[in-house]
Scaffold this motif. Structure first.
Motif, short mmCIF file in Angstrom:
data_model
loop_
_atom_site.label_atom_id
_atom_site.label_comp_id
_atom_site.label_asym_id
_atom_site.label_seq_id
_atom_site.Cartn_x
_atom_site.Cartn_y
_atom_site.Cartn_z
N SER A 1 1.40 6.29 -7.14
CA SER A 1 0.24 6.89 -7.79
C SER A 1 0.34 8.42 -7.81
O SER A 1 -0.40 9.09 -8.52
N TYR A 2 1.27 8.97 -7.04
CA TYR A 2 1.42 10.42 -7.01
C TYR A 2 2.08 10.94 -8.29
O TYR A 2 1.85 12.05 -8.72
N TYR A 3 2.94 10.11 -8.89
CA TYR A 3 3.77 10.58 -9.99
C TYR A 3 3.21 10.17 -11.34
O TYR A 3 3.01 8.99 -11.60
N SER A 4 3.00 11.18 -12.21
CA SER A 4 2.37 10.85 -13.48
C SER A 4 3.32 10.11 -14.41
O SER A 4 2.89 9.52 -15.38
N ARG B 1 2.18 1.85 -3.45
CA ARG B 1 1.11 2.34 -4.30
C ARG B 1 0.82 3.82 -4.02
O ARG B 1 0.58 4.61 -4.93
N ASN B 2 0.82 4.17 -2.73
CA ASN B 2 0.55 5.56 -2.35
C ASN B 2 1.54 6.50 -3.03
O ASN B 2 1.16 7.53 -3.57
N PRO C 1 -7.82 1.61 0.28
CA PRO C 1 -7.61 0.49 1.20
C PRO C 1 -6.48 -0.41 0.71
O PRO C 1 -6.17 -0.43 -0.48
N ASN C 2 -5.89 -1.16 1.62
CA ASN C 2 -4.71 -1.94 1.27
C ASN C 2 -4.97 -3.07 0.29
O ASN C 2 -4.08 -3.53 -0.38
N LEU D 1 0.84 -1.21 0.00
CA LEU D 1 0.00 0.00 0.00
C LEU D 1 0.88 1.26 0.00
O LEU D 1 0.61 2.20 -0.74
N TRP E 1 -2.11 -0.09 9.49
CA TRP E 1 -1.60 0.54 8.27
C TRP E 1 -2.35 0.06 7.03
O TRP E 1 -1.76 -0.23 6.01
N ALA E 2 -3.67 -0.03 7.16
CA ALA E 2 -4.45 -0.55 6.03
C ALA E 2 -4.94 0.54 5.10
O ALA E 2 -5.47 0.25 4.04
N LEU E 3 -4.80 1.81 5.49
CA LEU E 3 -5.32 2.88 4.63
C LEU E 3 -4.17 3.74 4.13
O LEU E 3 -3.21 4.01 4.86
N GLY E 4 -4.32 4.18 2.90
CA GLY E 4 -3.30 5.05 2.34
C GLY E 4 -3.97 6.12 1.51
O GLY E 4 -5.18 6.17 1.39
N ILE E 5 -3.15 6.97 0.92
CA ILE E 5 -3.71 8.02 0.08
C ILE E 5 -3.05 7.92 -1.27
O ILE E 5 -1.85 7.76 -1.38
N GLN E 6 -3.86 7.91 -2.33
CA GLN E 6 -3.31 7.70 -3.66
C GLN E 6 -3.70 8.81 -4.62
O GLN E 6 -4.66 9.53 -4.39
N SER E 7 -2.89 8.90 -5.69
CA SER E 7 -3.02 9.99 -6.67
C SER E 7 -2.78 11.32 -5.98
O SER E 7 -2.36 11.36 -4.84
N ARG E 8 -3.05 12.40 -6.70
CA ARG E 8 -2.75 13.69 -6.06
C ARG E 8 -3.72 14.76 -6.53
O ARG E 8 -4.52 14.55 -7.44
#
Ligand code: SF4
Ligand code: SF4
Ligand code: SF4
Ligand code: FES
Ligand code: FES
Lengths: 176, 813
Positions: free
Chosen positions: A69-72, A65-66, B180-181, A62, B165-172
């Protein structure tokens, strides 16, 4: 980490990763370079890539992935053998980048983020690639082509197509 | 840190240097709005709602990250600040669905409150909203992406608070999203803490989604009915056709012993109250041998006359009580057994050895650790068990203490546990649970280097080349561990059923030899401790007073026999031999617990009071439907001896509390109820009459209860069904239960003092046979209750499927 035998990366890259994670005070600092090198080798960040990178650093998938996913410029789907990135940022745009982009779409028969059926080319519209002084410009994998016109673009495509063909032939004979 | 003085909105405030401005203000009653700040979690400074103006600083500052210093001057409300906050909200609302009328959080939403306060109802932003469908992440947790304001509270709560630590933040940017993980699902502990922390309605729970609005419920703060930690839980109640519905459980005002915390059982495990399997009518076995519904009058009359009959015939009667009924009910049950049925044959299904613990602690006050102590102690030695699974609040406290206070945690177990991630040192013990070999650790701690037999770990440590090679390494490690533990100035020793009888004695004796060592002994259920404290034991009266030397109880209890009775196992054996005339079971399932052949009860009249038709109830002669802990008032005592008030939250048509049933049965038997429950003016006129001065309180003629009530400024209770009348009696007779009533009734936990046990008791304990039957319920099981809780059953199944998937994946690799 001593799982070379199980690694999905080449022995060279695996060795490079082994060194990289030890290089920083915090192992996770190696994450972004690792993702980039992994993408260069595998073509994209597959689930397996992210899992192995996570394991090598000792963080969760995770977490990987976090960050990824930030970087295009990190991608999660395969692209063509030659990924054509056309800049349409301000300087290039003023010098006809959109015409170039349209021309490429016509020639390749695909749109933004598309991949040709034979898997040779993929196309992408990107932000400034840092060669504004020779705009309009595009980048194929790590090679630059600048001062573009539609004709020049055709030559560029033709050269890569030829390269792909000869490589395929070579690969074929090597197997034969 | 030294105190500093600073000014906020013209008021002089004082706080230790380095305190966060937002905390200092809140303490002084100045509210600073905050979305991302959450006390106890790391700082995020992501929302910009807490901005304030600091003198001589060019830009607005975030109060959640500003540390106060001497002489600083702050302004927390001004037109400029209001404008800044309004702009923040406008941005947040830019992609907010504004579906407040159907959102779970509506009415309790921090974003809604702030929008009302700063008035960003009209926005300059006209961007199209990015809609996403609601996602089901697990049977417990749902996510509504558009409502999320990206405050990261859930991410930090799950990671830092739960260590999952099952949650994260993705994209921007605008497309950033909480993830979720498992990609599209959660592989986690399903505690719901993320839902609780979410300031808006982005994370919602399956139990509560779209059911009701906060203002349509009554909120009753009571105690979770599951594990031995005893979290305070607030139940949201709504009227229903057959009584009331519990629609939600949370820790609304965070005022309890558990602070922010509730686990999956406390939060989602309440729907057993409305299970269709619930007993709602008394059942009497008819001539044909089947259980047939009856009225309460019939059932009580039948039970009373049968009990009288068996008693008159001089046949033995056994009573088995419960781990989940209140202290008052337990006390009343043993008093009923001892004074009305005239027997000491009383016990409960013991999940741990509290009598052994009481014996070991006897005479040593202030050596028992309360649950709160585990969140502040500098050093903790945890021996055996796995709190993450079996004592979730304890695990939360230990994690929090480690995170916020750098507490030093030492763990000695026979197999690895998750809490080791917070441990300074851990020691894998060469014992198996079955061998009960934990005892050797006490010897080792006491200085016997040969006590731990690491040879026994051969099968555990596969890679060991030769015996001589590695034993020293393990022993060296064990010695380092011991040195570190011994070097601590103060210590809490936490242990559980792995230690019984003499083993507890030995461990406690080791600890008592050091200064500042406190103990906590873990039991399984919400009132396991209370059951033992209240004397549901064949040889011990309430407060662990031996029946052979009953002291004050000798005068209080008519007909008290000094002969210890049969324990639960012996009762069942006696039934098998045809020697038990009657068996009275309250809230327990001895047949399932001890695996008894039902045929053993052919010659026994069996009465069962329970919520469900348990295996024991199924073969009973009379079944009396009782109320659950959420439907009654009283007190319970958690594993650590903290006493808390249980408040009646819900109602169920047809059932009665165990307290009322007992009083009615006693009444049916023709007993003077005032002798059982001290209500009204008792004895010879009570308070108004003989205060005992003339002839002395010990003369036996004064009304001791009335004297005590008067001395404590208490009024006599008016109803025989008022459990608090029995609480009065408990407090009068049990030195360990001198409870601070103001706090107790205010909804706080108050400690009992197990040290106040007569020392004379020590010897009486020695010959105890081991009848402990640990339950080892995990995060999603809870004995009979857990089996009848749909929400927990669904989570259990889901957890299985998730872990199966992981196993399958690894196998495929
Ligand atoms: S339910 Fe608990 S463990 Fe699961 S994601 Fe939420 S906080 Fe984490
Ligand atoms: S889901 Fe809730 S707690 Fe989590 S970031 Fe969004 S608003 Fe905050
Ligand atoms: S089961 Fe235990 S830890 Fe969980 S909420 Fe109930 S009392 Fe608290
Ligand atoms: S704008 Fe195209 S390269 Fe900079
Ligand atoms: S509370 Fe300070 S920035 Fe969010």
């Amino acid at each position: 980490m001593s799982t070379e035998s199980l690694s999905i990366f080449s022995p060279q890259l695996a060795a490079r990763f082994d060194a990289l994670v030890e290089k920083y005070p915090l192992r996770r600092s190696a994450l972004i370079p690792m993702l980039l090198y992994a993408q260069d080798e595998i073509g994209y960040l597959s689930d397996a890539v992210m899992e192995e990178v996570a394991e090598r650093i000792g963080i969760t998938t995770l977490d990987v992935r976090n960050v990824a996913s930030y970087y295009s410029m990190l991608r999660f789907k395969p692209v063509g053998k030659y990924n054509v990135q056309v800049c349409t940022n301000i300087s290039c745009m003023l010098r006809g980048a959109y015409d170039i982009f349209e021309h490429l779409q016509d020639r390749l028969g695909i749109g933004h983020k598309g991949v040709t059926a034979d898997g040779v080319f993929s196309l992408e519209e990107v932000e400034c690639i840092g060669v504004c002084c020779w705009a309009p410009a595009l980048q194929v994998n790590y090679d630059f082509h600048d001062d573009l016109t539609n004709e020049k673009v055709d030559d560029v495509l033709a050269s890569y197509r030829a390269k792909a063909r000869s490589e395929q032939a070579e690969g074929g004979s090597a197997h034969a | 840190m030294p105190d500093v003085t600073f000014t906020v909105d013209g008021k002089k405030l004082t706080a230790p240097a380095g305190t966060l401005l937002i905390d200092a203000c809140r303490k002084a009653g100045i509210e600073i709005p905050a979305f991302c700040y959450y006390p106890g979690l790391s700082l995020q400074a992501a929302c910009r709602m807490c901005v304030v103006r600091q003198e001589k600083v060019p830009k607005l500052q975030t109060a959640c990250t500003t540390q106060v210093g001497e002489g600083q001057v702050f302004v927390t409300e001004s037109a400029e600040i209001a404008q800044a906050r309004k702009a923040t909200i406008e941005l947040l609302l830019g992609n907010h669905p504004l579906d407040c009328p159907v959102c779970d959080a509506g009415g309790e939403c921090e974003l809604q409150d702030m929008t009302f306060k700063y008035g960003a109802g009209e926005s300059l932003y006209v961007e199209a909203k990015q809609h996403r469908e609601e996602q089901k992440w697990s049977p417990a947790v749902y996510f509504d992406r558009p409502r999320c304001i990206l405050c990261y509270r859930c991410v930090r709560m799950c990671g830092e608070g739960m260590d999952v630590w099952a949650l994260g933040i993705q994209s921007r940017g605008a497309s950033a999203t909480i993830a979720p993980n498992g990609g599209d699902h959660l592989d986690c502990e399903q505690c719901g803490m993320c839902i609780d922390a979410c300031p808006v309605g982005a994370l919602t729970s399956d139990t509560y989604r779209y059911k009701t609005r906060p203002w349509e419920m009554n909120h009753v703060a009571t105690v979770c009915t599951h594990c031995g930690d005893g979290c305070k839980v607030t139940l949201g109640i709504r009227q229903a056709d057959n009584g009331t519905d519990i629609v939600r459980a949370d820790n609304r005002d965070k005022s309890g012993i558990n602070g922010d915390f509730l686990c999956a059982k406390g939060r989602f495990g309440f729907d057993f109250v409305e299970s269709p399997d619930r007993l709602t009518k008394p059942l009497i076995r008819n001539a044909a041998g089947t259980l047939e519904p009856a009225t309460w009058e019939q059932a009580i009359r039948h039970v009373a006359s049968k009990l009288k009959e068996v008693r008159a015939a001089g046949r033995a009667i056994g009573v088995i009580g419960s781990n989940t009924t209140t202290n008052e009910e337990n006390y009343l049950l043993q008093k009923f057994a001892r004074t009305v049925l005239g027997t000491n044959n009383i016990d409960h299904v013991r999940s741990t050895d509290y009598p052994g613990f009481a014996a070991a602690m006897a005479g040593h006050d202030h050596r028992a650790a309360s649950l709160r102590d585990t969140q502040t102690a500098k050093a903790i030695l945890l021996i055996g068990g796995n709190p993450t699974e079996e004592h979730p609040l304890l695990a939360w406290n230990l994690r929090t203490n480690f995170r916020l206070n750098q507490a030093r945690l030492y763990i000695a177990t026979d197999s690895p546990i998750k809490l080791e991630r917070q441990a300074l040192m851990s020691l894998q013990l060469p014992v198996s649970l079955e061998s009960g070999g934990y005892e050797s650790l006490s010897d080792f701690l006491g200085g016997d280097d040969n006590a731990l037999d690491f040879g026994a770990m051969d099968d555990v440590i596969e890679s060991r080349p030769t015996q001589t090679d590695t034993v020293p390494t393990e022993l060296t490690h064990a010695k380092t561990f011991r040195e570190a533990v011994l070097a601590e100035d103060s210590l809490i020793v936490i242990f559980g059923e792995e230690f019984r009888g003499a083993a507890i004695q030995k461990l406690v004796a080791w600890g008592l030899g050091k200064e500042n060592v406190k103990f906590a002994y873990l039991g399984d259920y919400v009132n396991s401790r209370g059951a033992a404290d209240m004397g549901l034991l064949p040889d011990l009266l309430p407060g662990y007073v031996p029946v052979s030397e009953p002291g004050a109880f000798g005068e209080e209890y008519a007909n008290l026999s000094k002969q210890p009775g049969l324990d639960a196992v012996q009762m069942l054996d006696a039934a098998g031999r045809g020697e038990l005339g009657a068996l009275y079971v309250v809230g327990a399932d001895p047949i399932a617990s001890y695996g008894v052949d039902p045929a053993a009860f052919e010659n026994t009249f069996v009465i069962v009071q329970d919520i469900f038709l348990t295996e024991t109830a199924a073969l009973a002669d009379v079944v009396l439907p009782s109320a659950s802990l959420y439907e009654k008032t009283g007190t319970v005592t958690n594993s650590y001896g903290d006493v808390q008030l249980v408040k009646k939250a819900a109602d169920k048509a047809g059932v009665k509390t165990d307290f009322e049933i007992l009083v009615r049965v006693a009444g049916g038997m023709g007993i003077d109820i005032k002798k059982l429950v001290p209500f009204g003016t008792t004895g010879k006129g009570g308070v108004t009459a003989d205060m005992g001065q003339s002839r002395g309180a010990q003369s036996g003629e004064a009304d001791r209860h009335a004297v005590w009530l008067t001395a404590n400024n208490l009024e006599p209770r008016l109803s025989p069904f008022d459990p608090l009348a029995v609480l009065d009696e408990i407090q009068r007779l049990l030195p360990a239960y001198q409870l601070d009533r103001l706090n107790l009734f205010g909804g706080n936990d108050v400690p009992s003092q197990p040290g106040f046990v007569p020392v004379s008791d020590l010897l009486a304990q020695a010959a105890h046979q081991d009848v402990v039957l640990p339950a080892h319920d995990g995060l999603f099981t809870s004995g009979t209750l857990g089996a009848h809780t749909v929400a927990l059953t669904e989570i259990r199944q889901y957890q299985h499927s998730v872990s199966d998937a992981v196993v399958a994946e690894t196998a495929a690799d």
